[in-house]
Design a protein around this motif. Structure first.
Motif, PDB file in Angstrom:
ATOM      1  N   ILE A 140      48.168 -26.154 -69.925  1.00 47.07           N
ATOM      2  CA  ILE A 140      46.918 -26.884 -69.703  1.00 47.07           C
ATOM      3  C   ILE A 140      45.825 -25.920 -69.238  1.00 47.07           C
ATOM      4  O   ILE A 140      44.674 -25.987 -69.699  1.00 47.07           O
ATOM      5  N   ILE A 141      46.198 -25.020 -68.327  1.00 46.63           N
ATOM      6  CA  ILE A 141      45.233 -24.008 -67.883  1.00 46.63           C
ATOM      7  C   ILE A 141      44.751 -23.175 -69.066  1.00 46.63           C
ATOM      8  O   ILE A 141      43.551 -22.935 -69.248  1.00 46.63           O
ATOM      9  N   TYR A 142      45.679 -22.743 -69.903  1.00 47.47           N
ATOM     10  CA  TYR A 142      45.341 -21.930 -71.071  1.00 47.47           C
ATOM     11  C   TYR A 142      44.435 -22.691 -72.028  1.00 47.47           C
ATOM     12  O   TYR A 142      43.515 -22.128 -72.626  1.00 47.47           O
ATOM     13  N   ALA A 143      44.682 -23.986 -72.166  1.00 48.26           N
ATOM     14  CA  ALA A 143      43.938 -24.802 -73.128  1.00 48.26           C
ATOM     15  C   ALA A 143      42.499 -25.072 -72.703  1.00 48.26           C
ATOM     16  O   ALA A 143      41.694 -25.520 -73.528  1.00 48.26           O
ATOM     17  N   THR A 144      42.178 -24.798 -71.441  1.00 46.23           N
ATOM     18  CA  THR A 144      40.791 -24.997 -71.012  1.00 46.23           C
ATOM     19  C   THR A 144      39.833 -24.108 -71.801  1.00 46.23           C
ATOM     20  O   THR A 144      38.667 -24.456 -71.989  1.00 46.23           O
ATOM     21  N   GLN A 145      40.331 -22.977 -72.289  1.00 44.09           N
ATOM     22  CA  GLN A 145      39.490 -22.054 -73.062  1.00 44.09           C
ATOM     23  C   GLN A 145      39.014 -22.675 -74.376  1.00 44.09           C
ATOM     24  O   GLN A 145      37.960 -22.316 -74.899  1.00 44.09           O
ATOM     25  N   ASP A 146      39.830 -23.583 -74.920  1.00 43.61           N
ATOM     26  CA  ASP A 146      39.559 -24.137 -76.249  1.00 43.61           C
ATOM     27  C   ASP A 146      39.036 -25.568 -76.207  1.00 43.61           C
ATOM     28  O   ASP A 146      39.031 -26.250 -77.231  1.00 43.61           O
ATOM     29  N   MET A 147      38.603 -26.024 -75.044  1.00 42.69           N
ATOM     30  CA  MET A 147      38.230 -27.424 -74.905  1.00 42.69           C
ATOM     31  C   MET A 147      37.154 -27.834 -75.918  1.00 42.69           C
ATOM     32  O   MET A 147      37.308 -28.831 -76.640  1.00 42.69           O
ATOM     33  N   GLU A 148      36.072 -27.071 -76.000  1.00 38.93           N
ATOM     34  CA  GLU A 148      34.979 -27.432 -76.900  1.00 38.93           C
ATOM     35  C   GLU A 148      35.398 -27.317 -78.360  1.00 38.93           C
ATOM     36  O   GLU A 148      35.044 -28.171 -79.187  1.00 38.93           O
ATOM     37  N   PHE A 149      36.151 -26.266 -78.683  1.00 43.38           N
ATOM     38  CA  PHE A 149      36.607 -26.112 -80.065  1.00 43.38           C
ATOM     39  C   PHE A 149      37.532 -27.254 -80.456  1.00 43.38           C
ATOM     40  O   PHE A 149      37.427 -27.809 -81.552  1.00 43.38           O
ATOM     41  N   ASP A 150      38.468 -27.599 -79.575  1.00 43.40           N
ATOM     42  CA  ASP A 150      39.396 -28.693 -79.875  1.00 43.40           C
ATOM     43  C   ASP A 150      38.642 -30.002 -80.113  1.00 43.40           C
ATOM     44  O   ASP A 150      38.971 -30.755 -81.039  1.00 43.40           O
ATOM     45  N   ARG A 151      37.663 -30.267 -79.294  1.00 45.47           N
ATOM     46  CA  ARG A 151      36.884 -31.491 -79.474  1.00 45.47           C
ATOM     47  C   ARG A 151      36.131 -31.478 -80.801  1.00 45.47           C
ATOM     48  O   ARG A 151      36.051 -32.502 -81.499  1.00 45.47           O
ATOM     49  N   SER A 152      35.609 -30.318 -81.198  1.00 49.33           N
ATOM     50  CA  SER A 152      34.842 -30.229 -82.435  1.00 49.33           C
ATOM     51  C   SER A 152      35.715 -30.399 -83.670  1.00 49.33           C
ATOM     52  O   SER A 152      35.213 -30.804 -84.729  1.00 49.33           O
ATOM     53  N   ARG A 153      37.012 -30.093 -83.554  1.00 51.54           N
ATOM     54  CA  ARG A 153      37.919 -30.190 -84.697  1.00 51.54           C
ATOM     55  C   ARG A 153      38.890 -31.362 -84.577  1.00 51.54           C
ATOM     56  O   ARG A 153      39.862 -31.442 -85.328  1.00 51.54           O
ATOM     57  N   ASN A 154      38.630 -32.246 -83.623  1.00 47.52           N
ATOM     58  CA  ASN A 154      39.486 -33.416 -83.411  1.00 47.52           C
ATOM     59  C   ASN A 154      40.936 -33.016 -83.124  1.00 47.52           C
ATOM     60  O   ASN A 154      41.883 -33.676 -83.557  1.00 47.52           O
ATOM     61  N   LEU A 155      41.092 -31.928 -82.366  1.00 45.55           N
ATOM     62  CA  LEU A 155      42.407 -31.512 -81.890  1.00 45.55           C
ATOM     63  C   LEU A 155      42.581 -32.038 -80.465  1.00 45.55           C
ATOM     64  O   LEU A 155      41.605 -32.209 -79.726  1.00 45.55           O
ATOM     65  N   HIS A 156      43.816 -32.261 -80.080  1.00 42.76           N
ATOM     66  CA  HIS A 156      44.095 -32.954 -78.828  1.00 42.76           C
ATOM     67  C   HIS A 156      44.696 -32.016 -77.775  1.00 42.76           C
ATOM     68  O   HIS A 156      45.549 -31.187 -78.077  1.00 42.76           O
ATOM     69  N   SER A 157      44.232 -32.197 -76.555  1.00 42.08           N
ATOM     70  CA  SER A 157      44.784 -31.496 -75.402  1.00 42.08           C
ATOM     71  C   SER A 157      44.330 -32.238 -74.156  1.00 42.08           C
ATOM     72  O   SER A 157      43.408 -33.067 -74.212  1.00 42.08           O
TER      73      SER A 157
END
Length: 294
Positions: free
Chosen positions: A177-194
């Motif tokens: 979860i800590i690692y995934a904070t880096q990709d928060m905006e990208f994940d949201r833009s591509r409809n990826l979940h975290s």
């Protein structure tokens, strides 16, 4: 060939093997009540390394379109074409075959369960497409390390590796979860979940801290259940300090030390627990008792 192999190992982040492997070593030494047979230990290490390598190679193939678009990952070897997808596919298949061979050399149970293990670790690569619980899926993948190692020695289940696996699941989900904070905006833009994409960074870091607290509670509960002694307790205290330090490094408004918290600290966590557990089983405690548990 050596340069290509080095690029493949870089692409799959081979150094991250240090996360799960120590937990497999802990389990196999406890199950053996000391040193295991060298043949078993060798095939177990081969199974662990090949399983993770296959999963990461597969991930690079499945996530290629996302990795080439993500600013954090677009410079990775496969994303840049330094390693072709064909080469990565051949490598992944070879690791799958090595894993199945290794499982077959351990015992019939591990061999029969190997396709299920492969399905779980390969399936993780698709999990971000449909669930924010992807971090727990990754945790379950790493949790198979202590459970599989125990099965390799005993050929049957026991509550000790299952509890150790539960601790690994919480620990892994927390740091992922800590690692995934880096990709928060990208994940949201591509409809990826975290978790960060779903709830935001501040709640995600709180969830991560809660999972790491649960991990520590599970690990400390092993002491009265199995009569573990002072070396294990010292290891637990060191790990608790490392977890506190990890969460002190990452702030909602400052993610610059995410990689330090993710890799450096957690690599030390797994190694500290492995070293103190090996001291426990090899040089001290004769009261460890796994009987009475399935």
């Amino acid at each position: 060939m050596l340069q290509k192999l080095a690029l493949i190992l870089k692409a799959i982040k081979f150094e991250h093997t240090v996360f799960a492997l120590p937990f497999a070593v802990i389990s196999v030494f406890f199950a053996s009540d000391g040193w295991p047979e060298w043949r078993i230990l060798g095939w177990l290490l081969a199974a662990m390394i090949s399983a993770r390598s296959a999963a990461m190679g597969f991930n690079r193939l499945v996530d290629f379109k996302y990795d080439t678009a993500n600013p954090r990952t677009r410079l990775w070897p496969v994303s840049q074409g330094q390693i072709s997808r064909l080469t990565m596919g051949i490598f992944t298949l070879s690791m799958v075959l090595l894993f199945i061979l290794s499982a077959a050399q351990l015992n019939p149970l591990t061999f029969s369960l190997s396709p299920i293990a492969l399905a779980i670790i390969m399936g993780y690569s698709y999990s971000k497409r449909f669930t924010a619980l992807t971090h727990f899926w990754l945790g379950a993948c790493l949790a198979m390390a202590p459970v599989g190692a125990w099965l390799a020695i005993k050929g049957q289940f026991n509550i000790f590796p299952l509890m150790l696996g539960a601790a690994v699941t919480c620990w892994t989900a927390g740091f992922d979860i800590i690692y995934a904070t880096q990709d928060m905006e990208f994940d949201r833009s591509r409809n990826l979940h975290s978790i960060p994409a779903k709830f935001g960074i501040t709640p995600a870091l709180k969830i991560s801290a809660g999972l790491h607290l649960l991990m520590l509670l599970i690990l400390i509960s092993l002491i009265p259940l199995f009569y573990l002694g002072l070396p294990y307790l010292i290891g637990w205290c060191l790990i608790a300090g490392l977890i506190i330090y990890e969460h002190a490094l990452v702030k909602p408004d400052n993610l610059q030390k995410v990689n330090q918290a993710f890799f450096n600290v957690n690599a030390v966590v797994s190694l500290v627990l492995m070293i103190t557990c090996l001291i426990e089983v090899l040089y001290g405690n004769k009261n460890i008792n796994f009987t009475g548990y399935f």
